[in-house]
Motif scaffolding. Structure first.
Motif, PDB file in Angstrom:
ATOM      1  N   VAL A 110       0.812  -1.219   0.000  1.00  0.00           N
ATOM      2  CA  VAL A 110       0.000   0.000   0.000  1.00  0.00           C
ATOM      3  C   VAL A 110       0.848   1.272   0.000  1.00  0.00           C
ATOM      4  O   VAL A 110       0.318   2.376  -0.070  1.00  0.00           O
ATOM      5  CB  VAL A 110      -0.971   0.025   1.208  1.00  0.00           C
ATOM      6  CG1 VAL A 110      -1.939  -1.139   1.107  1.00  0.00           C
ATOM      7  CG2 VAL A 110      -0.220  -0.008   2.525  1.00  0.00           C
ATOM      8  N   THR A 111       2.146   1.108   0.081  1.00  0.00           N
ATOM      9  CA  THR A 111       2.984   2.296   0.196  1.00  0.00           C
ATOM     10  C   THR A 111       3.145   3.032  -1.139  1.00  0.00           C
ATOM     11  O   THR A 111       3.178   4.249  -1.182  1.00  0.00           O
ATOM     12  CB  THR A 111       4.372   1.918   0.760  1.00  0.00           C
ATOM     13  OG1 THR A 111       4.169   1.160   1.945  1.00  0.00           O
ATOM     14  CG2 THR A 111       5.195   3.159   1.079  1.00  0.00           C
ATOM     15  N   HIS A 112       3.247   2.305  -2.219  1.00  0.00           N
ATOM     16  CA  HIS A 112       3.535   2.956  -3.500  1.00  0.00           C
ATOM     17  C   HIS A 112       2.379   2.875  -4.496  1.00  0.00           C
ATOM     18  O   HIS A 112       2.509   3.329  -5.616  1.00  0.00           O
ATOM     19  CB  HIS A 112       4.772   2.314  -4.131  1.00  0.00           C
ATOM     20  CG  HIS A 112       5.995   2.449  -3.278  1.00  0.00           C
ATOM     21  ND1 HIS A 112       6.680   3.632  -3.137  1.00  0.00           N
ATOM     22  CD2 HIS A 112       6.635   1.560  -2.474  1.00  0.00           C
ATOM     23  CE1 HIS A 112       7.697   3.458  -2.312  1.00  0.00           C
ATOM     24  NE2 HIS A 112       7.687   2.211  -1.889  1.00  0.00           N
ATOM     25  N   THR A 113       1.298   2.263  -4.107  1.00  0.00           N
ATOM     26  CA  THR A 113       0.228   1.987  -5.067  1.00  0.00           C
ATOM     27  C   THR A 113      -0.970   2.913  -4.816  1.00  0.00           C
ATOM     28  O   THR A 113      -1.010   3.650  -3.835  1.00  0.00           O
ATOM     29  CB  THR A 113      -0.211   0.516  -4.958  1.00  0.00           C
ATOM     30  OG1 THR A 113      -0.678   0.298  -3.622  1.00  0.00           O
ATOM     31  CG2 THR A 113       0.948  -0.419  -5.249  1.00  0.00           C
TER      32      THR A 113
ATOM     33  N   GLU B 107       4.585  -0.957 -11.695  1.00  0.00           N
ATOM     34  CA  GLU B 107       3.406  -1.725 -11.290  1.00  0.00           C
ATOM     35  C   GLU B 107       2.679  -2.300 -12.505  1.00  0.00           C
ATOM     36  O   GLU B 107       2.286  -3.471 -12.514  1.00  0.00           O
ATOM     37  CB  GLU B 107       2.470  -0.818 -10.486  1.00  0.00           C
ATOM     38  CG  GLU B 107       1.415  -1.605  -9.742  1.00  0.00           C
ATOM     39  CD  GLU B 107       0.474  -0.709  -8.964  1.00  0.00           C
ATOM     40  OE1 GLU B 107       0.504   0.528  -9.158  1.00  0.00           O
ATOM     41  OE2 GLU B 107      -0.301  -1.258  -8.170  1.00  0.00           O
ATOM     42  N   ARG B 140      -4.062   9.418  -5.761  1.00  0.00           N
ATOM     43  CA  ARG B 140      -3.252  10.058  -4.739  1.00  0.00           C
ATOM     44  C   ARG B 140      -2.213  10.944  -5.388  1.00  0.00           C
ATOM     45  O   ARG B 140      -1.872  11.992  -4.871  1.00  0.00           O
ATOM     46  CB  ARG B 140      -2.603   9.018  -3.829  1.00  0.00           C
ATOM     47  CG  ARG B 140      -1.675   8.055  -4.563  1.00  0.00           C
ATOM     48  CD  ARG B 140      -1.256   6.883  -3.682  1.00  0.00           C
ATOM     49  NE  ARG B 140      -0.413   7.302  -2.580  1.00  0.00           N
ATOM     50  CZ  ARG B 140       0.047   6.480  -1.639  1.00  0.00           C
ATOM     51  NH1 ARG B 140      -0.272   5.203  -1.667  1.00  0.00           N
ATOM     52  NH2 ARG B 140       0.808   6.919  -0.683  1.00  0.00           N
ATOM     53  N   ARG B 141      -1.679  10.514  -6.507  1.00  0.00           N
ATOM     54  CA  ARG B 141      -0.687  11.347  -7.170  1.00  0.00           C
ATOM     55  C   ARG B 141      -1.357  12.438  -7.979  1.00  0.00           C
ATOM     56  O   ARG B 141      -0.717  13.385  -8.382  1.00  0.00           O
ATOM     57  CB  ARG B 141       0.244  10.506  -8.031  1.00  0.00           C
ATOM     58  CG  ARG B 141       1.283   9.820  -7.172  1.00  0.00           C
ATOM     59  CD  ARG B 141       2.343   9.138  -7.967  1.00  0.00           C
ATOM     60  NE  ARG B 141       2.035   7.745  -8.204  1.00  0.00           N
ATOM     61  CZ  ARG B 141       2.234   6.784  -7.331  1.00  0.00           C
ATOM     62  NH1 ARG B 141       2.730   7.053  -6.141  1.00  0.00           N
ATOM     63  NH2 ARG B 141       1.937   5.543  -7.614  1.00  0.00           N
ATOM     64  N   ALA B 478       3.170  12.317  -2.547  1.00  0.00           N
ATOM     65  CA  ALA B 478       3.601  10.916  -2.523  1.00  0.00           C
ATOM     66  C   ALA B 478       4.047  10.408  -3.881  1.00  0.00           C
ATOM     67  O   ALA B 478       3.313   9.838  -4.619  1.00  0.00           O
ATOM     68  CB  ALA B 478       2.520  10.014  -1.973  1.00  0.00           C
TER      69      ALA B 478
END
Ligand SMILES: Cc1cc2nc3c(=O)[nH]c(=O)nc-3n(C[C@H](O)[C@H](O)[C@H](O)COP(=O)(O)O)c2cc1C
Lengths: 416, 478
Positions: A110-113, B107, B140-141, B478
């Protein structure tokens, strides 16, 4: 407080943690191992079918963003261990149509996604599995994993320094972020009410848009608007799980999870951990909700204690080092393990996630030896009693948080 | 015959969230339940189609500040559905639309490489470039792109993904129990890639997948879009459904390949097309008219009008003439989250055309909207449709089709049962799968890792906008 109810104790819950060829680094070299098949669907289908034949509550599927490493904090360049893995959510989805009752709980970082992507992915896993989806959230503060994304940086991690104020701050912040992330994922699951899709031919409306909700999440780390693009999943809220070793993740479990995986080494420690999680749960205003605490155990199971111990030594010898784990390593008989589980249950543990040291051997020992023994003792199901993972875990299908808001007095007054 | 017959490529588009999909039909099934996806996929595989295709939109559409409720709303997650479909099919390609603006290369590369493994080499990625801040609010980004930068990011995104896919050669896993050698290379998967948009390094953790990388699709029609396709895609999903427009587009895009050192058959052109079948041509025409009226209700017609007019026209009578006022020119404030809005590049000119057409044919607003938006591409008996499809391909208006049924999930059934056998009789469509991977179905040669990295190196040296061109909304960080 652990509250033993030996007589009326509900049946225990059992999950198995799938990772590569098993949790021992030399497991892939065992006679029954299929290391060349680790990246095929057939391999995973076989493992989950085996777990389902043992009536287990669910399987978890490990994942990580970076390549596996023998160090918890840094990459390595080892060539003698399993390296490489597939996306766990997709493995779960690939297996879902092939299984019928067992829960599927992939790990996701969950940190980078993006919570928006993960929320709809797990909602969809819930659809393709007919209500058997869970999500194990995992935090990553490893600098080398951050570099894979190149969006943020983390200070170097050293196990010895984990207690320093700087390291604690990074960890605390990451778990706060994870709690926000889970909040967003959960709000998105609720962002459609169950009956939002109306297909009303008379008015031409496919949905009743009053039953779709912006989540308008604003946190310290991000904000997300919503609603989800995917309707509310069959379980309403798929099961959220986290592995926890210390205060920050214990708090995450208490605040956000349905199941916490913990790693006590004896019954006393198990009791202390359960108490701490219950305290966090109460603090988060969730005292009334069911939060399961599962103990993780690495297991090597054979007909005698001596055989199991000998197998562990042989594996260690091949690996070139004694096996160590965050969880207690149990090498013994299925009977002996059943005794241990019983003892830990008294301490308030409601289920166990067993990590088979070697696959398929220890997985089959769980499904074909341990499970019958637990059934004989009357502490494990003899048939699946529910069609959803929440059902298997005794969790009710929750009301939609937004449905309540719509019929609130304020709205009614405003309408008058 | 002078030249050999071209083989037609066929794909099934799962019915989407625009008004093509007729949800009000009593036979219309779920847009979400897996059984619907499985039905379409199994039908497509039974008919030996190349692939099934899923579109994607990352924010529910809005019009006039409200969530748009007249069309299908909602869809499941692309990767998750495709991975599950891999379990109920054996050969069918699995194509997913994944956005290059609201994702990160590491990802997405993991997800496609995983899908390719789990499906035995059947994954395809439709790289789309939707860019709007409206959609960005779900992330979020939050990053959104100036319109002119989105293909630059798409190109850099795809390059970065290619670097990741190529980071494993394919011979690194020995998994030799005897010797204890799992990896033959201690640096398997190592990569470092630094361009304006991305600065990433480390080791990719998914070993090389059966196809090497997913088949790459592009969907977008602008100059930049065509160039992007010519340089980087294996196939294009287009909107050009008429012979004339198809041939012009085909010639234009195939003509761009040479400068990238590519041959004409290395890029397949596949328009998205609709169809209506009937026992006779007349019966099909009658059905088509009825379907169009279901697709474009009076309410829907007014909503379409608002999208071009860029104003609130909720009081407009769909059974009367077009509005007297002109469209508002400028940023579209009425309709959000809709790629088609950008098709109206010159609203005043389009409105003038519509008025002239309505005048000439004496059309009400609703009839006009049906006329300009609702025409099915192929209408007729199975014979007629098979003939038309074949002509389209043999005269280089396309290399095949992505068929968009109007009904979920049964809309492909009659096509599979009646048209496909006729194409097979003509010898222009396979009767059995010959290969096991999607690349093989599409007649594309295997991915050559050396060429992949060379292509990336060549395009990375081009001038690129700086990372600052990714505008950040609000506090998103982030
Ligand atoms: C046939 C076709 C299908 C498309 N499908 C999608 C889609 O599923 N999701 C999406 O976000 N954009 C989709 N797009 C939008 C394109 O990615 C692109 O953003 C849009 O066409 C504008 O680019 P252009 O100016 O090059 O045409 C599609 C475009 C076309 C032509």
């Amino acid at each position: 407080m652990p509250q033993p109810h030996p007589a009326s104790q509900p049946a225990l819950h059992l999950a198995v943690a799938l990772d590569g060829a098993g949790w021992h680094p030399a497991a892939w070299r065992e006679p029954g191992a299929r290391p060349k098949d680790l990246f095929t669907a057939a391999y995973w289908a076989g493992l989950v079918a085996e777990a389902e034949s043992g009536l287990l509550d669910f399987v978890t599927i490990e994942d990580s963003l970076g390549l596996q490493s023998s160090s918890p904090t840094e990459p390595d360049r080892r060539t003698g261990q399993v390296r490489g893995r597939l996306d766990a959510v997709q493995i779960a989805a690939r297996i879902a149509p092939l299984t019928h009752r067992i829960g599927l709980v992939p790990t996701a970082v969950v940190t980078h996604t993006e919570p928006f992507h993960l929320s709809k992915a797990i909602a969809t896993l819930d659809y393709v599995s007919g209500g058997r989806a869970g999500l194990r959230v995992q935090v990553s503060v490893r600098p080398h994993e951050a570099e894979l994304f190149g969006r943020r940086t983390f200070p170097p991690l050293r196990l010895d320094d984990l207690g320093t104020p700087g390291a604690r701050a990074v960890i605390a912040d990451s778990f706060d972020e994870a709690a926000d992330y889970v909040e967003v994922v959960r709000r998105l699951w609720d962002s459609w009410e169950d009956d939002a899709e109306i297909r009303d031919v008379a008015t031409g409306r496919f949905i009743d848009r009053a039953k779709l909700h912006y989540i308008d999440f604003e946190g310290r780390h991000f904000r997300v608007k919503g609603p989800s693009i995917t309707p509310r999943p069959p379980q309403g809220q798929p099961v959220v799980v986290a592995l926890a070793h210390r205060t920050e993740p214990f708090r995450l479990v208490g605040r956000s999870a349905d199941v916490g995986f913990v790693t006590p080494h004896d019954a006393d420690e198990a009791g202390r951990i359960v108490a701490e999680i219950r305290a966090h749960q109460a603090e988060a205003g969730r005292a009334e909700e069911t939060v399961h605490v599962f103990a993780d155990l690495v297991v090597l199971l054979d007909d005698t204690d001596a055989t199991a111990a000998a197998r562990l030594s042989r594996l260690d010898e091949r690996a070139g080092a004694a096996f160590t784990s965050d969880a207690r390593v149990f090498a013994g008989t299925p009977d002996g393990l059943a005794d241990l589980l019983a003892g830990w249950r008294e301490a308030g543990i409601s289920g166990f996630r067993l990590r088979p040291a070697a696959i398929p051997h220890d997985l089959e020992q769980i499904t074909r030896r341990l499970v019958p023994e637990l059934q004989r003792r009357g502490v494990f199901r003899t048939a699946y009693e529910a069609g959803t993972l929440r059902g298997l875990l005794g969790l009710p299908r929750p009301a939609n948080r937004y449905a309540a808001v719509v019929s609130s007095p304020a709205e009614t007054t405003a309408a008058v | 015959m002078s030249k050999p017959l071209k083989q037609i490529h066929l794909a099934a588009h799962f019915p989407g969230v625009n008004n093509t999909t007729v949800w009000s039909d009593p036979a219309a099934g779920s847009q979400i339940e897996f059984s619907s996806f499985a039905h379409v996929a199994r039908t497509a595989e039974r008919a030996k189609f190349d692939f099934i295709f899923l579109a994607e939109g990352l924010r529910l559409r809005e019009q006039g500040g409200e969530i748009y409720d007249l069309d299908v709303v909602g869809r499941p997650d692309t990767f998750t559905v495709l991975a599950a479909l891999a379990a109920v099919t054996d050969r069918l390609g699995l194509a997913g639309t994944i956005n290059s603006t609201f994702n990160e290369p590491y990802e997405v590369a993991r997800q496609f490489a995983s899908l390719d493994h789990l499906s035995g080499g059947r994954a395809a990625w439709n790289v789309v470039t939707s860019w709007d801040a409206f959609t960005g609010e779900n992330f979020r980004r939050g990053g959104f792109l100036a319109q002119e930068d989105r293909y630059e990011r798409a190109r850099q995104f795809l390059d970065a993904a290619r670097v990741l896919f190529a980071s494993w050669r394919g011979d690194e896993i020995a998994a030799d129990k005897e010797s204890g050698v799992f990896l033959t290379d201690a640096d398997a998967g190592r990569f470092a890639h630094r361009v304006a948009q991305f600065d990433i390094r480390g080791r990719f953790n998914v070993p090389r997948s059966p196809q090497g990388r997913p088949v790459i699709f592009q969907a977008g029609d602008s100059e930049e879009g065509r160039e992007f396709a010519a340089s980087s895609a294996d196939a294009i999903f287009t909107r050009h459904g008429t012979l004339e427009a198809g041939r012009a587009f085909y010639a234009d895009v195939k003509g761009r390949l040479a400068k990238y050192g590519r041959a004409a058959d290395e890029l397949k052109i596949l328009p998205g097309v609709t169809y209506v079948l009937g026992g006779t041509d007349a019966e099909a025409q009658e059905k088509a008219r009825a379907i169009r009226r279901m697709q474009v209700s009076g309410q829907t017609a007014v909503k379409f009008l608002e999208q071009l007019w860029n104003r609130d026209l909720s009081d407009h009578d769909p059974d009367g003439p077009l509005p007297a006022v002109d469209p508002l020119v400028g940023e579209n404030l009425v309709a959000k989250g809709r790629a088609s809005v950008r098709m109206f590049r010159d609203p005043l000119a389009t409105a003038a055309e519509w008025r002239a057409l309505a005048e000439a044919k004496k059309l009400t607003t609703r009839e006009l909207i049906i006329e300009v938006t609702g025409r099915q591409t192929f209408i007729g008996s199975p014979e007629t449709v098979a003939h038309a499809l074949n002509e389209f391909v043999q005269t280089d208006a396309s290399d095949g089709f992505i068929l968009v049924p109007h009904l979920t999930p049964s809309g492909l059934d009659d096509f599979a049962d009646t048209v496909v056998p006729l194409l097979q009789e003509r010898g222009v469509f396979r009767t059995e799968y010959e290969g096991s991977t999607l690349r093989e179905h599409l007649g594309l040669s295997p991915v050559d890792p050396a060429r992949e990295t060379a292509a990336v190196t060549a395009s990375s040296t081009a001038t690129v906008p700086t990372a600052d061109t990714v505008t950040r909304t609000g506090r998103a960080r982030a």
